[in-house]
Motif scaffolding. Structure first.
Motif, mmCIF file in Angstrom:
data_model
loop_
_atom_site.group_PDB
_atom_site.id
_atom_site.type_symbol
_atom_site.label_atom_id
_atom_site.label_comp_id
_atom_site.label_asym_id
_atom_site.label_seq_id
_atom_site.Cartn_x
_atom_site.Cartn_y
_atom_site.Cartn_z
ATOM 1 N N SER A 91 0.861 -1.230 0.008
ATOM 2 C CA SER A 91 0.026 0.033 0.117
ATOM 3 C C SER A 91 0.752 1.321 -0.023
ATOM 4 O O SER A 91 1.722 1.381 0.882
ATOM 5 N N HIS A 92 0.442 2.271 -0.857
ATOM 6 C CA HIS A 92 1.346 3.321 -1.130
ATOM 7 C C HIS A 92 0.455 4.531 -0.821
ATOM 8 O O HIS A 92 -0.689 4.820 -1.848
ATOM 9 N N ASP A 93 0.733 5.549 -0.025
ATOM 10 C CA ASP A 93 -0.139 6.878 -0.208
ATOM 11 C C ASP A 93 -0.180 7.518 -1.420
ATOM 12 O O ASP A 93 -1.249 8.255 -1.722
ATOM 13 N N ASP A 94 0.965 7.460 -2.175
ATOM 14 C CA ASP A 94 1.001 8.290 -3.371
ATOM 15 C C ASP A 94 1.565 7.326 -4.355
ATOM 16 O O ASP A 94 2.765 7.015 -4.349
ATOM 17 N N PRO A 95 0.683 6.972 -5.188
ATOM 18 C CA PRO A 95 1.159 5.841 -6.398
ATOM 19 C C PRO A 95 2.346 6.578 -7.280
ATOM 20 O O PRO A 95 3.222 5.936 -7.830
ATOM 21 N N TRP A 96 2.149 7.964 -7.632
ATOM 22 C CA TRP A 96 3.135 8.660 -8.582
ATOM 23 C C TRP A 96 4.369 8.457 -7.857
ATOM 24 O O TRP A 96 5.473 8.093 -8.351
ATOM 25 N N ALA A 97 4.509 8.852 -6.652
ATOM 26 C CA ALA A 97 5.925 8.765 -6.088
ATOM 27 C C ALA A 97 6.363 7.350 -5.617
ATOM 28 O O ALA A 97 7.496 6.961 -5.647
ATOM 29 N N ALA A 98 5.414 6.504 -5.674
ATOM 30 C CA ALA A 98 5.794 4.914 -5.482
ATOM 31 C C ALA A 98 6.592 4.490 -6.777
ATOM 32 O O ALA A 98 7.472 3.655 -6.835
ATOM 33 N N VAL A 99 5.894 4.917 -7.788
ATOM 34 C CA VAL A 99 6.743 4.368 -9.445
ATOM 35 C C VAL A 99 8.155 5.119 -9.246
ATOM 36 O O VAL A 99 9.028 4.441 -9.735
ATOM 37 N N CYS A 100 8.299 6.502 -8.863
ATOM 38 C CA CYS A 100 9.431 7.091 -8.765
ATOM 39 C C CYS A 100 10.426 6.611 -7.977
ATOM 40 O O CYS A 100 11.564 6.302 -8.241
ATOM 41 N N GLU A 101 10.098 5.983 -6.805
ATOM 42 C CA GLU A 101 10.815 5.203 -5.841
ATOM 43 C C GLU A 101 11.268 4.077 -6.390
ATOM 44 O O GLU A 101 12.276 3.530 -6.120
ATOM 45 N N ALA A 102 10.502 3.397 -7.097
ATOM 46 C CA ALA A 102 10.826 2.045 -7.908
ATOM 47 C C ALA A 102 12.127 2.160 -8.860
ATOM 48 O O ALA A 102 12.925 1.707 -8.916
ATOM 49 N N SER A 103 11.835 3.343 -9.527
ATOM 50 C CA SER A 103 12.911 3.783 -10.345
ATOM 51 C C SER A 103 14.214 3.951 -9.598
ATOM 52 O O SER A 103 15.277 3.482 -10.117
ATOM 53 N N ILE A 104 14.329 4.555 -8.347
ATOM 54 C CA ILE A 104 15.486 5.013 -7.702
ATOM 55 C C ILE A 104 15.869 3.793 -7.220
ATOM 56 O O ILE A 104 17.113 3.573 -7.041
ATOM 57 N N ARG A 105 15.084 2.857 -6.916
ATOM 58 C CA ARG A 105 15.567 1.526 -6.395
ATOM 59 C C ARG A 105 16.462 0.610 -7.415
ATOM 60 O O ARG A 105 17.535 0.039 -7.028
ATOM 61 N N VAL A 106 16.282 0.772 -8.501
ATOM 62 C CA VAL A 106 16.887 -0.084 -9.715
ATOM 63 C C VAL A 106 18.091 0.808 -9.989
ATOM 64 O O VAL A 106 19.225 0.372 -10.067
ATOM 65 N N TYR A 107 18.114 1.929 -9.834
ATOM 66 C CA TYR A 107 19.301 2.918 -10.059
ATOM 67 C C TYR A 107 20.178 2.853 -9.066
ATOM 68 O O TYR A 107 21.471 2.516 -9.394
ATOM 69 N N SER A 108 19.628 2.874 -7.802
ATOM 70 C CA SER A 108 20.745 2.563 -6.545
ATOM 71 C C SER A 108 21.614 1.175 -6.631
ATOM 72 O O SER A 108 22.666 1.170 -6.316
ATOM 73 N N HIS A 109 21.050 0.043 -7.316
ATOM 74 C CA HIS A 109 21.452 -1.072 -7.503
ATOM 75 C C HIS A 109 22.486 -1.034 -8.271
ATOM 76 O O HIS A 109 23.734 -1.529 -8.027
ATOM 77 N N PHE A 110 22.284 -0.324 -9.615
ATOM 78 C CA PHE A 110 23.660 -0.458 -10.581
ATOM 79 C C PHE A 110 24.715 0.722 -10.135
ATOM 80 O O PHE A 110 25.866 0.644 -10.274
ATOM 81 N N ALA A 111 24.081 1.687 -9.478
ATOM 82 C CA ALA A 111 25.097 2.899 -8.970
ATOM 83 C C ALA A 111 25.982 2.415 -7.884
ATOM 84 O O ALA A 111 27.304 2.891 -7.706
ATOM 85 N N ALA A 112 25.617 1.377 -7.254
ATOM 86 C CA ALA A 112 26.267 0.643 -6.042
ATOM 87 C C ALA A 112 27.588 0.284 -6.417
ATOM 88 O O ALA A 112 28.686 -0.012 -5.767
ATOM 89 N N ASP A 113 27.676 -0.266 -7.751
ATOM 90 C CA ASP A 113 28.923 -1.002 -8.435
ATOM 91 C C ASP A 113 29.227 -0.293 -10.065
ATOM 92 O O ASP A 113 28.848 -1.192 -10.758
ATOM 93 N N PRO A 114 29.270 1.064 -10.148
ATOM 94 C CA PRO A 114 29.417 1.472 -11.250
ATOM 95 C C PRO A 114 30.443 0.701 -12.310
ATOM 96 O O PRO A 114 30.092 1.161 -13.497
#
Length: 226
Positions: free
Chosen positions: A75-98
């Motif tokens: 459950s997410h209060d703001d679906p639009w922000a949840a999508v953005c947070e999902a994108s950030i999670r993916v980016y953070s994974h690859f940025a951890a070992d550039p």
């Protein structure tokens, strides 16, 4: 590393070993046996975990997509922000070992079949975001759902390419600011101003003309429910 190592540790080691070999001697010139030997696993373990040497390149994406499905199912209060947070999670994974991400990118760019699969993989993220928004915001115009999903995916890929094509680190904050701007352009950036309202106050709200009607209805409903 033995075949009894944890799945996540084993996957990370095998992926890194495969990308190193692909970078050194070429994708077509590298065999599954070489990858398994370099990673310290058996040939049968490799096939059981990945299926083929092209699958190992995209193994992280399979894990990430599964994680994002679980995250968006919450459950997410703001679906639009949840999508953005999902994108950030993916980016953070690859940025951890550039460096590993850059070697992977170079391998994919040099093999047409891998480039085609990369395009399909990007679309899977976009489709996941699209389907989530439609389910989280009943009545949302499908054009708004697919439009926002495509915008977030495009912004994410633009920032990720900055990381992959250059020697410098590109912090997560860069993507976060870009996604905030995307939400602003779409008219769905959360209102950051705090208001102290009494329970019987009458609230007159104004919304950007470009804000999807389903989002207007969601915000009004949230206010009326409080």
């Amino acid at each position: 590393m033995s075949d009894t190592a944890s799945p996540s540790a084993a996957n990370t080691a095998v992926v890194a070993a495969a990308i190193d070999l692909f970078s050194e001697q070429g994708f077509d010139q590298t065999s599954v046996e070489q990858i398994a030997r370099a990673a310290g696993v058996s040939r049968s373990t490799f096939f059981r975990q990945f299926g083929g040497k092209d699958d190992v390149i995209f193994a992280d994406h399979e894990l990430l997509l599964a994680e994002l499905r679980d995250y968006l199912a919450q459950s997410h209060d703001d679906p639009w922000a949840a999508v953005c947070e999902a994108s950030i999670r993916v980016y953070s994974h690859f940025a951890a070992d550039p460096e590993l991400a850059r070697r992977r990118y170079a391998v994919v760019r040099g093999v047409p079949t891998l480039r085609d699969r990369e395009i399909v993989t990007v679309f899977r993220y976009e489709r996941l975001f699209d389907e989530y928004l439609r389910s989280a915001l009943p009545g949302l115009d499908p054009l708004d759902a697919v439009g926002f999903a495509a915008l977030v995916t495009a912004v994410h890929n633009h920032v990720l390419r900055q990381l992959l094509r250059g020697p410098k680190k590109v912090p997560v904050a860069v993507l976060r600011r870009a996604l905030d701007d995307a939400m602003r352009r779409f008219g769905v950036l959360p209102d950051s101003e705090e208001r102290d309202a009494a329970p019987d106050d009458v609230v007159v709200a104004t919304f950007p003309r470009r804000m999807p009607l389903a989002e207007v209805a969601r915000r009004l409903r949230d206010q009326l429910d409080t």
